[in-house]
Design a protein around this motif. Structure first.
Motif, PDB file in Angstrom:
ATOM      1  N   TYR A  13       2.330-114.966 -56.294  1.00 42.68           N
ATOM      2  CA  TYR A  13       1.054-115.688 -56.202  1.00 42.68           C
ATOM      3  C   TYR A  13       0.299-115.211 -54.975  1.00 42.68           C
ATOM      4  O   TYR A  13       0.890-114.624 -54.038  1.00 42.68           O
ATOM      5  CB  TYR A  13       1.275-117.212 -56.137  1.00 42.68           C
ATOM      6  N   LEU A  14      -0.987-115.435 -54.994  1.00 45.75           N
ATOM      7  CA  LEU A  14      -1.844-115.118 -53.841  1.00 45.75           C
ATOM      8  C   LEU A  14      -2.858-116.241 -53.699  1.00 45.75           C
ATOM      9  O   LEU A  14      -3.471-116.663 -54.678  1.00 45.75           O
ATOM     10  CB  LEU A  14      -2.551-113.777 -54.069  1.00 45.75           C
ATOM     11  N   CYS A  15      -3.012-116.747 -52.466  1.00 46.12           N
ATOM     12  CA  CYS A  15      -4.028-117.770 -52.166  1.00 46.12           C
ATOM     13  C   CYS A  15      -5.154-117.109 -51.383  1.00 46.12           C
ATOM     14  O   CYS A  15      -4.898-116.474 -50.352  1.00 46.12           O
ATOM     15  CB  CYS A  15      -3.458-118.888 -51.304  1.00 46.12           C
ATOM     16  N   LEU A  26      -4.657-116.216 -47.578  1.00 46.14           N
ATOM     17  CA  LEU A  26      -3.893-117.233 -46.851  1.00 46.14           C
ATOM     18  C   LEU A  26      -2.397-117.035 -47.052  1.00 46.14           C
ATOM     19  O   LEU A  26      -1.599-117.324 -46.161  1.00 46.14           O
ATOM     20  CB  LEU A  26      -4.293-118.632 -47.322  1.00 46.14           C
ATOM     21  N   ASP A  27      -2.028-116.554 -48.222  1.00 48.52           N
ATOM     22  CA  ASP A  27      -0.609-116.353 -48.509  1.00 48.52           C
ATOM     23  C   ASP A  27      -0.480-115.433 -49.712  1.00 48.52           C
ATOM     24  O   ASP A  27      -1.309-115.504 -50.630  1.00 48.52           O
ATOM     25  CB  ASP A  27       0.058-117.704 -48.818  1.00 48.52           C
ATOM     26  N   VAL A  28       0.509-114.592 -49.693  1.00 42.08           N
ATOM     27  CA  VAL A  28       0.855-113.783 -50.866  1.00 42.08           C
ATOM     28  C   VAL A  28       2.359-113.589 -50.842  1.00 42.08           C
ATOM     29  O   VAL A  28       2.938-113.311 -49.788  1.00 42.08           O
ATOM     30  CB  VAL A  28       0.089-112.433 -50.902  1.00 42.08           C
ATOM     31  N   ALA A  29       2.988-113.793 -51.975  1.00 45.58           N
ATOM     32  CA  ALA A  29       4.439-113.619 -52.043  1.00 45.58           C
ATOM     33  C   ALA A  29       4.843-113.279 -53.469  1.00 45.58           C
ATOM     34  O   ALA A  29       4.199-113.700 -54.432  1.00 45.58           O
ATOM     35  CB  ALA A  29       5.163-114.885 -51.585  1.00 45.58           C
ATOM     36  N   LEU A  61      -6.654-110.973 -43.185  1.00 46.05           N
ATOM     37  CA  LEU A  61      -5.341-111.609 -43.326  1.00 46.05           C
ATOM     38  C   LEU A  61      -4.609-111.498 -42.001  1.00 46.05           C
ATOM     39  O   LEU A  61      -5.033-110.775 -41.095  1.00 46.05           O
ATOM     40  CB  LEU A  61      -4.531-110.944 -44.440  1.00 46.05           C
ATOM     41  N   VAL A  63      -0.453-111.090 -40.530  1.00 49.98           N
ATOM     42  CA  VAL A  63       0.901-110.778 -40.965  1.00 49.98           C
ATOM     43  C   VAL A  63       1.795-110.690 -39.734  1.00 49.98           C
ATOM     44  O   VAL A  63       1.372-110.236 -38.665  1.00 49.98           O
ATOM     45  CB  VAL A  63       0.906-109.460 -41.783  1.00 49.98           C
ATOM     46  N   ARG A  64       3.016-111.141 -39.913  1.00 48.96           N
ATOM     47  CA  ARG A  64       3.967-111.131 -38.800  1.00 48.96           C
ATOM     48  C   ARG A  64       4.335-109.697 -38.423  1.00 48.96           C
ATOM     49  O   ARG A  64       4.635-108.881 -39.306  1.00 48.96           O
ATOM     50  CB  ARG A  64       5.237-111.881 -39.222  1.00 48.96           C
ATOM     51  N   ASN A  67       7.003-107.310 -40.306  1.00 54.34           N
ATOM     52  CA  ASN A  67       7.068-107.483 -41.765  1.00 54.34           C
ATOM     53  C   ASN A  67       6.664-106.146 -42.405  1.00 54.34           C
ATOM     54  O   ASN A  67       5.536-105.957 -42.870  1.00 54.34           O
ATOM     55  CB  ASN A  67       6.138-108.617 -42.214  1.00 54.34           C
ATOM     56  N   TYR A  89       3.920-116.997 -33.855  1.00 54.01           N
ATOM     57  CA  TYR A  89       4.948-117.672 -34.659  1.00 54.01           C
ATOM     58  C   TYR A  89       5.955-118.380 -33.749  1.00 54.01           C
ATOM     59  O   TYR A  89       6.090-118.052 -32.571  1.00 54.01           O
ATOM     60  CB  TYR A  89       5.652-116.652 -35.560  1.00 54.01           C
TER      61      TYR A  89
END
Ligand SMILES: CC(C)(COP(=O)(O)OP(=O)(O)OC[C@H]1O[C@@H](n2cnc3c(N)ncnc32)[C@H](O)[C@@H]1OP(=O)(O)O)[C@@H](O)C(=O)NCCC(=O)NCCS
Length: 111
Positions: A13-15, A26-29, A61, A63-64, A67, A89
């Motif tokens: 999913y991707l937000c 906001l998020d992708v996984a 976006l 990102v850590r 990653n 984080y």
């Protein structure tokens, strides 16, 4: 946006958030069982396509640091590092801020 496969109703999913001419992932996984099959790239490509269709100039976006899978995905699609949030984080890792310039409309040329 949700990615489905024959075996997984939610393979990934991707937000995406849009505010005027800027958007942010906001998020992708992707489900660990479905990684490495192009689903992550397809989701981010969908986000870039959405931005083009909705007059968005910059897709951003964070990102850590470390990653490597995600950073490789984003760099391969043209995202560039534009800044860092130090110790963002809980464990003290930095967040890398990345942008993709969509910039194909006249409005974007003026930014
Ligand atoms: C990052 C993530 C979304 C990638 O999804 P994916 O479906 O496995 O990625 P894809 O199969 O579409 O691969 C696209 C690119 O990602 C990078 N990538 C994917 N897996 C990788 C790995 N194990 N090592 C290094 N790079 C990798 C590569 O650049 C790859 O391009 P290539 O196939 O031409 O080498 C997935 O690993 C994930 O869900 N990670 C956990 C959640 C997360 O960290 N999300 C990002 C938050 S900012």
């Amino acid at each position: 946006m949700v990615a489905e496969t024959d075996d997984l109703p939610v393979a990934g999913y991707l937000c995406l958030k849009q505010v005027l001419d800027e958007a942010e992932i906001l998020d992708v996984a992707v489900d660990s069982r479905a990684r490495g099959r192009g689903i992550g790239r397809a989701l981010v490509l969908w986000a870039a396509s959405f931005c083009r269709e909705h007059a968005v100039c910059v897709l951003a976006l964070e990102v850590r640091v470390g990653n490597v899978e995600a950073i490789s995905l984003y760099e391969g699609m043209g995202f560039r590092e534009v800044g860092r949030r130090r110790k963002y984080y809980e464990n003290g890792d930095d967040a890398i801020l990345m942008d993709l310039n969509i910039g194909e409309t006249e409005e974007c040329d003026a930014v």
